[in-house]
Design an enzyme around this catalytic site. Structure first.
Site, mmCIF file in Angstrom:
data_model
loop_
_atom_site.group_PDB
_atom_site.id
_atom_site.type_symbol
_atom_site.label_atom_id
_atom_site.label_comp_id
_atom_site.label_asym_id
_atom_site.label_seq_id
_atom_site.Cartn_x
_atom_site.Cartn_y
_atom_site.Cartn_z
ATOM 1 N N MET A 10 69.984 -7.371 -12.874
ATOM 2 C CA MET A 10 69.557 -6.315 -13.778
ATOM 3 C C MET A 10 69.478 -4.966 -13.067
ATOM 4 O O MET A 10 69.638 -3.927 -13.701
ATOM 5 C CB MET A 10 68.213 -6.676 -14.411
ATOM 6 C CG MET A 10 68.310 -7.759 -15.466
ATOM 7 S SD MET A 10 69.448 -7.360 -16.812
ATOM 8 C CE MET A 10 68.681 -5.908 -17.522
ATOM 9 N N ALA A 36 71.172 -13.859 -15.447
ATOM 10 C CA ALA A 36 70.757 -12.576 -14.878
ATOM 11 C C ALA A 36 69.404 -12.732 -14.197
ATOM 12 O O ALA A 36 68.503 -13.367 -14.735
ATOM 13 C CB ALA A 36 70.666 -11.520 -15.974
ATOM 14 N N CYS A 37 69.301 -12.159 -13.014
ATOM 15 C CA CYS A 37 68.023 -12.115 -12.306
ATOM 16 C C CYS A 37 67.771 -10.661 -11.917
ATOM 17 O O CYS A 37 68.426 -9.759 -12.420
ATOM 18 C CB CYS A 37 68.036 -13.038 -11.092
ATOM 19 S SG CYS A 37 69.224 -12.572 -9.828
ATOM 20 N N LYS A 38 66.843 -10.437 -11.013
ATOM 21 C CA LYS A 38 66.486 -9.063 -10.664
ATOM 22 C C LYS A 38 67.593 -8.350 -9.886
ATOM 23 O O LYS A 38 68.003 -7.260 -10.255
ATOM 24 C CB LYS A 38 65.192 -9.065 -9.855
ATOM 25 C CG LYS A 38 64.593 -7.680 -9.683
ATOM 26 C CD LYS A 38 63.264 -7.737 -8.959
ATOM 27 C CE LYS A 38 62.152 -7.964 -9.952
ATOM 28 N NZ LYS A 38 60.820 -7.852 -9.374
ATOM 29 N N GLY A 57 70.526 -10.211 -8.489
ATOM 30 C CA GLY A 57 71.744 -10.995 -8.380
ATOM 31 C C GLY A 57 71.728 -12.041 -7.286
ATOM 32 O O GLY A 57 72.739 -12.676 -7.021
#
Length: 139
Positions: free
Chosen positions: A126, A97-99, A101
């Protein structure tokens, strides 16, 4: 209509050839990239049914502002040096998961190269997780 299509193909072979080349390149790229993304509902299913491990690659401040319960925070800049922390999860699904995608694709590629067989990125990151009103832990 079909007659016009064949006439167009005969009159513009370079244009049609360029279109076919671009289409083939795009399909090859998509095939090579594979479908490594999971949406929020698929991620929830993997977490609940298969004990998937969530690796949050955002920086510590973003992680503390809200993350998926049980997620491990390994910032993308430190992933190479902290990869050993994840070795025990090679047989489990891993969700990166990143900010938004977009940055997680690099981490997915690194983990796949390191031998993780079931690595996926969280589509939309996220931001999408929170937009879907799914629970986050803040601490």
């Amino acid at each position: 209509m079909i007659d016009q299509l064949f006439e167009f193909i005969q009159n513009h072979p370079l244009l049609v050839g360029a279109f076919i080349a671009v289409l083939a390149a795009w399909l090859a790229y998509e095939f090579k990239r594979g479908n490594h993304g999971v949406d929020a509902s698929q991620a929830t299913t993997l977490i609940n049914r298969e004990d998937a491990v969530v690796v949050d690659i955002r920086d510590a401040n973003d992680f503390k502002a809200g993350h998926i319960a049980g997620a491990r925070n390994i910032p993308q800049s430190k992933l190479d040096e902290r990869m050993k922390e994840l070795d025990k999860f090679k047989d489990k699904p891993v969700i990166v998961a990143c900010k938004h995608g977009q940055a997680s694709g690099t981490a997915v590629a690194k983990l796949t190269k390191a031998g993780f067989e079931r690595v996926s990125k969280l589509k939309g990151g996220m931001a999408q997780w929170q937009a879907d009103n799914l629970p986050v832990v803040r601490k």
